[in-house]
Design an enzyme around this catalytic site. Structure first.
Site, PDB file in Angstrom:
ATOM      1  N   CYS A 177       0.853  -1.198   0.000  1.00 51.93           N
ATOM      2  CA  CYS A 177       0.000   0.000   0.000  1.00 51.93           C
ATOM      3  C   CYS A 177       0.876   1.231   0.000  1.00 51.93           C
ATOM      4  O   CYS A 177       2.103   1.156   0.027  1.00 51.93           O
ATOM      5  CB  CYS A 177      -0.953  -0.006   1.199  1.00 51.93           C
ATOM      6  SG  CYS A 177      -0.116   0.157   2.796  1.00 51.93           S
ATOM      7  N   CYS A 234       3.720   1.786   2.546  1.00 50.61           N
ATOM      8  CA  CYS A 234       5.009   1.150   2.297  1.00 50.61           C
ATOM      9  C   CYS A 234       5.968   2.135   1.638  1.00 50.61           C
ATOM     10  O   CYS A 234       7.157   2.195   1.983  1.00 50.61           O
ATOM     11  CB  CYS A 234       4.832  -0.088   1.417  1.00 50.61           C
ATOM     12  SG  CYS A 234       3.856  -1.405   2.150  1.00 50.61           S
ATOM     13  N   ASP A 289      -2.911 -30.542 -12.213  1.00 46.47           N
ATOM     14  CA  ASP A 289      -1.742 -30.851 -11.404  1.00 46.47           C
ATOM     15  C   ASP A 289      -2.223 -31.115  -9.976  1.00 46.47           C
ATOM     16  O   ASP A 289      -3.364 -30.804  -9.637  1.00 46.47           O
ATOM     17  CB  ASP A 289      -0.767 -29.667 -11.438  1.00 46.47           C
ATOM     18  CG  ASP A 289       0.491 -29.927 -10.632  1.00 46.47           C
ATOM     19  OD1 ASP A 289       1.022 -31.037 -10.727  1.00 46.47           O
ATOM     20  OD2 ASP A 289       0.918 -29.011  -9.909  1.00 46.47           O
ATOM     21  N   ASP A 310       0.253 -24.997 -11.534  1.00 48.43           N
ATOM     22  CA  ASP A 310       0.830 -23.876 -10.787  1.00 48.43           C
ATOM     23  C   ASP A 310       2.353 -23.813 -10.815  1.00 48.43           C
ATOM     24  O   ASP A 310       2.917 -22.792 -10.474  1.00 48.43           O
ATOM     25  CB  ASP A 310       0.376 -23.934  -9.326  1.00 48.43           C
ATOM     26  CG  ASP A 310       1.134 -24.987  -8.536  1.00 48.43           C
ATOM     27  OD1 ASP A 310       1.301 -26.094  -9.059  1.00 48.43           O
ATOM     28  OD2 ASP A 310       1.547 -24.690  -7.401  1.00 48.43           O
ATOM     29  N   ASP A 312       4.825 -27.154 -14.945  1.00 45.01           N
ATOM     30  CA  ASP A 312       3.571 -27.147 -15.702  1.00 45.01           C
ATOM     31  C   ASP A 312       3.592 -26.168 -16.872  1.00 45.01           C
ATOM     32  O   ASP A 312       2.658 -26.155 -17.677  1.00 45.01           O
ATOM     33  CB  ASP A 312       2.397 -26.774 -14.783  1.00 45.01           C
ATOM     34  CG  ASP A 312       2.197 -27.769 -13.658  1.00 45.01           C
ATOM     35  OD1 ASP A 312       2.356 -28.976 -13.918  1.00 45.01           O
ATOM     36  OD2 ASP A 312       1.910 -27.345 -12.528  1.00 45.01           O
TER      37      ASP A 312
END
Length: 812
Positions: A116, A119, A522, A708, A712
């Site tokens: 945000c 930061c 997966d 993921d 893959d």
């Protein structure tokens, strides 16, 4: 960024079970606290505690009062070793990204961990408080930090270390040439779209004032002024905003092809030429408003196309993030020296410390350890490695130090092989063209031939009307509605899916989902959550479950092994801790010598018979001391709550379902059995997965891939439709056609329903656009429609298509 930031209520989670810094759950037995804003705040780990203490000691604790989002957990950020940071102080390393301005140096850093605006305030304030830092500005949109500092007062490595101390990671920012080019093109497209929209509104008002319905009291002088104003405002639209259409038309004519650019250029150019003629002569209708409308609608479609391409520009470059920036090279005397990865050569010996990434493919010469290959193979447990075993670049050394001889670098590594598989899969993947472009292959030649014939006929009948009839014909049959039919529906549906937690990165997903008949999934991180959790504790002796868990957590508290994360953190820790890769841990807790790990390893401590594992599901660890076994601890990678819903939805549609995983453990079969998946295979490499995909496609099947990991990526790129989890690696997400940002598999189920509605809307839009153009063609050819009414009809047709597509937004 200004030092003042918008004030917001501090983020606090009710109850003591959530970390005040990152809001993650606090593991069982953890007791970390930091005084923040006058109160003792609970922390989940030493990393959050250290960052919070640094922020407070720097006088910046008001960050917690202003932030609008929770901070990232610092342990999830890329780790950097002190000697690796010291490499950035070398002049040859700084040369590509640091500029000198007198006594000051200037560089751009890419910051990870920003959540945000607070930061940005925290980073800028902390850096500006350091001696030697002249200025620091953070661009929140790009996460790029511009720093100017005096290197004689503070080295660059110290700046990077200070950024890490407050919970962020910084890397030198260096632009990728292809990505930068796409970014420039995207900005230019935005400017063209904005100019076209702004000027069109002004042109429309000026042109409408000259219409017979509005110019009852309009003087001849004012009518002439309005005509010239319209011409002045329309010219930038034609030559600046629409220049790409004319260049495309010239290119296509040069190659003897007809495309949308040819038709659009004829309509825009004809309408503009007619408007210029009317302005100069002072007679006839103006068509400048039609030019602006053409430009606005068509540029919007092109912009959406460009955004989709931009997201996939740096897919291959993301693999660089899997390799370390530096490594420890051993000389002939066995002394280590940290060097850049580019300085590594074949045959070099490198020392890979625990927690470090393997820099290159090679063979282990010395040492015993476990290597986490989950990003490449999908194995969620590290695999043991000893002398003579091979290791792969980009994998993580978990336990003990390894001495590795480098045998492959650059293009010869396994990572590069995955890149080549990715590029091959992308090149073989059929690219679905826009429906309007396919229709244009036969529609445009017919229109142009008819326009030429009609022009010749009218030239014989009434030369004064020939140009206007042909112009009306071209405007009336301009396939703008055809061009808008598909992208508007896809854009609206994309927005609806985004609200549901699914981000589409390519426009063909919603259309292609209707043709899918096979689902490949997966396991680790997709059907399961991708992390081990403690399922239960079964005490075997006099100690109860809680006492056994406390002893196990003390043993695992300082281990880097992924299994240790399932036990959380505890204030107690083991003494004389020893790691036995592939077997377990041994240590002393409260004067009691303990072991945890494989049954044979643990029972050897007490010379007891080897205990048999009571069950066959999950990862079973035995805890014991010198008197015998104390407890079984069962770890498991939990199924996602909505995994069954996805499989049921696929089965309801009659899809063939395959579970393909790089994990070679029995968990593959267990997950398949729980979900009722009949075809499941484990221990597959990326090229083996791709071979199965190609075999299915050769059988005529349309495949949806859900995964993921980096392993893959080739299958994600080669599948007809590919979806990556929101928690997936960056490369997997940029290679996929869609991303489940929410990590909810139920979002994919909802996408299937929305895809059906989207296809219906697209068919309706194409039917209407085709019917409109087909009906108006004979009327325009007979001279029954004037160019101005043709432009209004075209606008009405396009508007109807857009409004019909907007109905998809109500589905969410």
């Amino acid at each position: 960024m200004d030092a003042s930031i918008p004030r917001a209520a501090p983020l606090e989670r009710s109850g003591p079970s959530f970390c005040y810094h990152c809001s993650l759950p606090i593991p069982m037995g953890a007791c970390f606290e930091t005084m923040v804003l006058g109160h003792a705040r609970p922390m989940c780990c030493p990393g959050c505690q250290a960052v919070a203490e640094t922020i407070v000691q720097s006088g910046l604790e008001h960050y917690y009062r202003h932030r609008s989002e929770n901070a990232n957990n610092p342990q999830q950020l890329p780790q950097a070793l002190p000697d690796e940071l010291a490499l950035y102080d070398r002049n040859d390393v700084q040369q590509p990204f640091v500029e000198q301005h007198g006594d000051l140096s200037e560089t751009s850093l890419l910051i990870e961990g920003i959540t945000c605006a607070a930061c940005g305030w925290l980073i800028e304030k902390h850096l500006r408080s350091l001696p030697g830092v002249a200025d620091a500005h953070l661009n929140l949109s790009s996460h790029r930090l511009l720093v100017r500092w005096n290197p004689s007062a503070v080295p660059l490595s110290e700046l990077l270390g200070e950024i890490r101390r407050i919970g962020y990671a910084a890397h030198p920012w260096q632009a990728d040439v292809a990505a930068e080019q796409l970014t420039r093109e995207n900005r230019r497209a935005m400017r063209q779209l904005g100019v076209a929209g702004l000027l069109w509104m002004q042109v429309m008002m000026a042109s409408m004032a000259t219409w017979p319905e509005f110019n009852v009291d309009l003087s001849a002088e004012l009518d002439s002024i309005l005509r010239w104003v319209s011409l002045f405002l329309t010219t930038p639209i034609v030559f600046y905003c629409c220049g790409q259409f004319f260049r495309g038309a010239l290119r296509d004519l040069h190659t003897r092809q007809l495309s949308m650019d040819v038709s659009v250029s004829l309509a825009i150019g004809g309408a503009y030429a007619a408007g210029v003629w009317s302005t100069v002569t002072g007679h006839g209708e103006l068509y400048f408003d039609a030019v602006g409308m053409f430009a606005l609608f068509l540029l919007s479609g092109r912009y959406l196309e460009r955004r989709a391409r931009e997201r996939t520009a740096a897919a291959t470059a993301q693999l660089v993030k899997l390799l370390p920036a530096s490594c420890l090279r051993l000389d002939e005397q066995g002394q280590s020296q940290r060097i850049l990865l580019s300085e590594l050569r074949l045959g070099d010996h490198v020392l890979v410390s625990p927690g470090a990434l393997v820099p290159a493919d090679g063979t282990v010469l010395q040492g015993h350890s476990s290597v986490d290959e989950s990003l490449l193979t999908g194995e969620y447990l590290p695999q043991p490695r000893t002398a003579g075993d091979g290791v792969t670049a980009g994998t993580l050394n978990v336990e003990g130090p390894l001495t590795v001889e480098v045998q492959a670098l650059g293009d010869a590594t396994r990572l590069s092989a995955i890149v080549r598989l990715l590029e091959r899969a992308q090149s073989e993947k059929p690219r679905l063209a826009e429906v309007a472009d396919r229709v244009a292959q036969w529609f445009l030649p017919i229109v142009l031939i008819v326009a030429a014939i009609v022009g010749l006929v009218w030239w014989q009948l009434d030369p004064s009307r020939a140009f206007w009839v042909v112009l009306a014909l071209l405007v009336a049959t301009c396939p703008c509605a055809l061009a808008l039919a598909t992208p508007t529906a896809l854009t609206t549906a994309t927005g609806a899916l985004h609200r549901l937690g699914m981000l589409l990165t390519r426009g063909h997903v919603l259309e292609g989902l209707q043709q899918i008949d096979t689902l490949i999934v997966d396991k680790t991180g997709t059907l399961t959550e991708g992390r081990l959790t403690l399922r239960s504790v079964h005490a075997l002796g006099s100690l109860d479950n809680d006492a056994c868990l406390a002893l196990a957590a003390a043993l695992e508290s300082h281990s880097e092994h992924p299994i240790a994360r399932a036990f959380g953190h505890t204030s107690a820790c083991a003494e004389a801790l020893e790691s036995f890769p592939g077997l377990g841990l041994q240590g002393v807790v409260d004067g009691r010598r303990l072991r945890i790990g494989q049954a044979a390893f643990v029972t050897a401590l007490s010379a007891s018979p080897v205990a048999a594992i009571p069950g066959d599901q999950g990862q079973w660890l035995l805890l014991g001391d010198e008197s015998g076994p104390l407890a079984w601890l069962i770890l498991d990678d939990r199924l996602r709550d909505d995994a069954g819903e996805l499989i049921a939805a696929a089965r309801e549609r009659g899809w063939q379902i395959l579970l393909l995983s790089g994990d070679s453990s029995p968990m593959v079969g267990e997950v398949a059995a729980q979900l009722g998946i009949e075809q499941a295979r484990g221990g597959l490499t990326p090229d083996a997965k791709l071979a199965i995909l190609r075999e299915l496609q050769q059988q005529g099947r349309r495949v949806l891939m859900l995964g993921d990991g980096v392993n893959d990526v080739p299958v994600l790129a080669g599948a007809d439709i590919s979806v990556a989890m929101g928690s997936a690696s960056d490369l997997a997400k940029t290679s996929a056609d869609a991303v489940l940002l929410s990590n909810r598999l139920s979002s994919l189920v909802e996408a299937l329903r929305l895809a059906r509605r989207t296809r219906t809307i697209i068919i309706e839009n194409l039917a209407w656009a085709g019917l409109y153009n087909g009906l108006l063609l004979p009327f325009a050819a007979l001279g029954l429609i004037t160019p101005i009414w043709a432009a209004l009809g075209m606008s009405f047709s396009s508007l109807l298509v857009v409004l019909n597509a907007l109905r998809l937004g109500k589905s969410s």
